[in-house]
Scaffold this active site. Structure first.
Site, short mmCIF file in Angstrom:
data_model
loop_
_atom_site.label_atom_id
_atom_site.label_comp_id
_atom_site.label_asym_id
_atom_site.label_seq_id
_atom_site.Cartn_x
_atom_site.Cartn_y
_atom_site.Cartn_z
N ARG A 83 0.73 -1.24 0.19
CA ARG A 83 -0.12 -0.08 -0.15
C ARG A 83 0.79 1.36 -0.07
NH1 ARG A 83 -5.36 0.22 3.59
NH2 ARG A 83 -5.71 1.93 2.27
N ARG A 132 -0.64 -2.58 13.29
CA ARG A 132 -0.17 -2.01 11.84
C ARG A 132 0.70 -0.68 12.36
NH1 ARG A 132 -3.17 -2.54 6.94
NH2 ARG A 132 -3.60 -4.75 6.84
N HIS A 161 -7.12 -2.71 12.36
CA HIS A 161 -7.04 -1.34 12.49
C HIS A 161 -7.99 -0.79 13.57
CE1 HIS A 161 -5.73 -0.47 8.08
NE2 HIS A 161 -4.94 -0.04 8.85
N ASP A 163 -10.20 1.39 13.58
CA ASP A 163 -11.73 1.78 13.14
C ASP A 163 -12.35 0.44 12.67
OD1 ASP A 163 -10.54 1.08 10.47
OD2 ASP A 163 -10.77 2.91 9.64
N CYS A 257 -13.85 2.93 6.85
CA CYS A 257 -12.54 2.99 6.08
C CYS A 257 -12.52 3.51 4.73
CB CYS A 257 -12.28 1.45 5.60
SG CYS A 257 -12.03 0.62 6.86
N ASN A 521 7.10 -32.46 59.05
CA ASN A 521 6.47 -33.60 60.26
C ASN A 521 5.99 -34.98 59.41
OD1 ASN A 521 5.84 -33.74 63.04
ND2 ASN A 521 3.67 -34.20 62.35
N LEU A 634 5.04 -28.98 48.41
CA LEU A 634 5.49 -27.88 49.43
C LEU A 634 6.91 -27.80 49.62
CD1 LEU A 634 3.96 -26.21 51.31
CD2 LEU A 634 3.93 -27.84 53.19
#
Ligand code: ARG
Length: 706
Positions: A83, A132, A161, A163, A257, A521, A634
């Site tokens: 893009r 992004r 995104h 939005d 968008c 014990n 323990l």
């Protein structure tokens, strides 16, 4: 601002929605859907168009062009190469319209109004990171747009995104999908938007892009949503217009968008603020081989932070180490601190450039550390004092480090809260602290680090054949330790006796393989019950049958020892003539019995003062070469807390969860064996006998030691 979908198509996959949709968008339908949206918007707003460009199929999503406040725009800078070609077109368009265009540095992806949304009432900017947009872009947004930025972390790749999962609405309403955000981000949202103004969307609506709504005044344009959500939006006073946008969902977008609001007014009372903090750390070692770099990155991301590798020097040979400097950012000081302390545990050095000393703060109240204390781990730790790295003494986990002077020299020491005295200077923060982690070189044959000498297997072992192999190695190691006058400490639970292991453990003690026994014990009571009455908790150890009246046997054993005045006295008086504790007394092997709330009796030897018991355990563990943890969660955990890295740990339990918990010390020096402890001890004794009957070659022993 919109961009006609002339060249719109799904041509590559950069989000989960596009998967399986390459080439599947129906052009005519997309154009039709876009036109309907556009004309709906034209009824209530002016729409300006950006000319679409061939070869840029996602350009229709103008939200990502930038974020606008007043006459400023911060230009979108895409994470994905696919893009990036859109950027010059948007830049030109904004410049032609007289916007002041600001641009992110090339290494900081920022996806415009897709990831940055002005709150309609609060005046702050909600900004996303995690998928992004880079977190480090947020402080720049705050500075450039002169407003407060609230950083939110996205964690669901379908909501890549901001939005897609959050939509600030007119009047301070917030439409959002909580599951898309991490806990801290949800907290930030809840702190800022009162519950009655939050409209939380459920998954089905969220997955139809309900949050991707274009809001103009009271108007809300959105893809199809549920009747339920529609009702709550209408209840909030919105006029909801649903318009199908299915063709754009195939690329991961919908109404919001496809638009970018150009007349975004600057908030009236804003002031540049961002709570994003960053710090540099340095990592050194077998960063790739040992997976250290991987783990460091996980620690950062899991902690809600983000990182950029500023430098990386790869060690080219198998033995040579790598070095890396990483910038770590987090949305708040608090979260950065949390990440820093975990990175220190991995061996990172914080702020390596500034040669600062560790920060020290005095204890104001005895037994109470300053709030910001550094909590220790099992790994050897060094602190910077007067420009020198100083190794902390008495390393153990869950302590603090106190720096003081002894014999006129600075000394760092691990101390428990209860040992802190007024004026003790405690290491706080994260600067000037480093944990020394020996990370192994990969052994080309086994995929385990080769330099651990005694190549214990890291993971829990359970198959019979592997148990045999591991017992063989443990036997060798015990032999070596005994030969060199070393120290083996055994922590044992009553199950050792129930499973018939007492006689084997007793013989290990007799043969000098054990230098201290730690228990409670229970183990002592049942060992003595067996020695005196032949049963363990009432079960005949020969016949394996329950003995009539046997339920009282352990009480009779306790009573007898109480009459004698203690275990040693019972041995000396000839009352106690066999068993684990008999051998301890005979061979002068110290034992410590730590009491608990469930103890019957107790035996006079059992320490019911637990602070005292912890101190005595710690004393016995000091200098140990190996600890055998035998079927007591323990006492084994208690011992694990006190034992520094570097001590061989063998944890044997029938419960895999116990074994995993105890042997997972991030190192190869511990081994877990999931098996019956009685048969383990039997096998171990057999192996040791066999070793003894074979002449041990000194060379073999030396090789093992190396
Ligand atoms: N395919 C585009 C992408 O993944 C869709 C962008 C949608 N835009 C938005 N603001 N959510 O980048």
């Amino acid at each position: 601002m919109m961009c006609p979908p002339e060249f719109y198509d799904v041509r590559y996959v950069i989000n989960p929605w596009m998967e399986g949709n390459v080439g599947k968008a129906v052009h005519t339908t997309a154009v039709e859907q876009w036109k309907v949206l556009c004309s709906l918007l034209r009824d209530v707003a002016d729409v300006e168009l950006v000319p679409p460009q061939p070869g840029l199929p996602d350009m229709a999503f103008t939200a990502n062009a930038g974020v606008i406040v007043g006459d400023r725009v911060v230009l979108g800078h895409f994470l994905h190469r696919e893009r990036r070609g859109e950027e010059p077109h948007f830049r030109r368009w904004f410049k032609e319209r007289g916007f002041d265009v600001l641009e992110m540095p090339t290494d900081l992806p920022f996806e415009g109004a897709g990831d940055a949304l002005l709150d309609r009432a609060g005046g702050w900017l909600w900004a996303a990171y995690g998928l992004r947009t880079e977190l480090d872009a947020h402080p720049l947004l705050a500075q450039w747009l002169d407003l407060e930025v609230v950083s939110l972390r996205l964690i669901d790749p379908r909501c890549y995104h901001l939005d897609t999962c959050l939509c600030p609405l007119e009047g301070g309403w917030l439409l959002y999908y909580p599951a898309a955000f991490d806990a801290d981000s949800n907290h930030a949202i809840e702190q800022r938007v009162p519950a009655e103004r939050r409209i939380a969307v459920k998954e089905p609506d969220a997955m139809r892009f309900a949050c991707n709504a274009a809001n103009l005044g009271r108007h809300l344009f959105v893809n199809e949503i549920s009747a339920e959500l529609r009702a709550s939006l209408e209840g909030a006073g919105f006029r909801v217009v649903e318009t199908p946008l299915g063709e754009f969902l195939k690329a991961g977008g919908a109404a919001k968008c496809l638009t970018l609001r150009l007349d975004e007014p600057a908030p009236r009372f804003a002031r540049a603020t961002s709570t994003v903090q960053s710090r540099r750390v340095r990592l050194e070692g077998h960063l790739l081989d040992s997976g250290l770099l991987d783990r460091a990155m996980d620690v950062i991301v899991d902690g809600g932070g983000s990182f950029r590798i500023l430098e990386f020097q790869l060690g080219k040979q198998r033995q040579s180490t790598s070095e890396s400097e990483v910038q770590v950012s987090a949305p708040s000081e608090d979260s950065l601190d949390r990440i820093m302390s975990r990175l220190i545990d991995l061996g990172a050095v914080v702020s390596p450039r500034d040669e600062s000393n560790a920060e020290l703060q005095p204890v104001a109240q005895p037994g109470v550390a300053p709030d910001d204390f550094y909590a220790t781990t099992i790994y050897p730790t060094e602190v910077r004092v007067d420009g020198q790295w100083l190794r902390a003494q008495d390393q153990r986990m869950d302590a603090v480090i106190v720096v003081g002077r002894e014999d006129n020299r600075p000394v760092a020491r691990c101390k428990l809260f209860r040992h802190l005295q007024e004026g003790d200077r405690v290491v706080v923060g994260s600067v000037g602290i480093r944990a020394v982690r020996k990370t192994g070189v990969r052994d080309p044959r086994t995929s385990f680090p080769a330099d651990t000498g005694f190549a214990f297997m890291g993971a829990a072992v359970s198959s019979e054949r592997r148990v045999e192999l591991v017992v063989e190695r443990i036997a060798w190691e015990m032999r070596r330790i005994r030969e060199q006058g070393g120290r083996i400490v055994v922590a044992a639970g009553p199950v050792v006796v129930h499973t018939g292991g007492a006689k084997h453990l007793a013989s290990l003690i007799r043969e000098g393989y054990v230098q201290a026994v730690l228990g409670g014990n229970g183990v002592a009571t049942h060992d003595i019950e067996q020695a005196l009455l032949g049963t363990s908790l009432g079960v005949d150890m020969q016949a394996g049958a329950i003995v009539r009246g046997g339920h009282r046997h352990h009480l009779r054993a306790i009573n007898t020892i109480r009459r004698c005045g203690g275990i040693r006295h019972a041995v000396e008086q000839g009352v106690l003539k066999s068993g684990i504790f008999y051998e301890c007394v005979q061979r002068d092997v110290p034992f410590v019995l730590a009491g608990s709330i469930r103890d019957d009796g107790p035996l006079p030897d059992t320490l019911m003062n637990l602070v005292e018991a912890q101190e005595q355990y710690a004393r016995q563990i000091r200098g140990a070469d190996m600890v055998l943890m035998l079927a007591s969660m323990l006492h084994s955990i208690g011992v694990g807390n006190m034992t520094p890295a570097g001590v061989r740990l063998v944890c044997v339990d029938i419960n895999p969860a116990v074994v995993t918990k105890l042997s997972d010390r991030g190192s190869m020096e511990s081994v877990g064996v999931v098996t019956d402890v009685g048969s383990f001890l039997n096998l171990l004794v057999q192996r040791l006998r066999k070793l003894e009957s074979e002449p041990v070659s000194v060379r073999v022993l030396e090789r093992m030691a190396a």
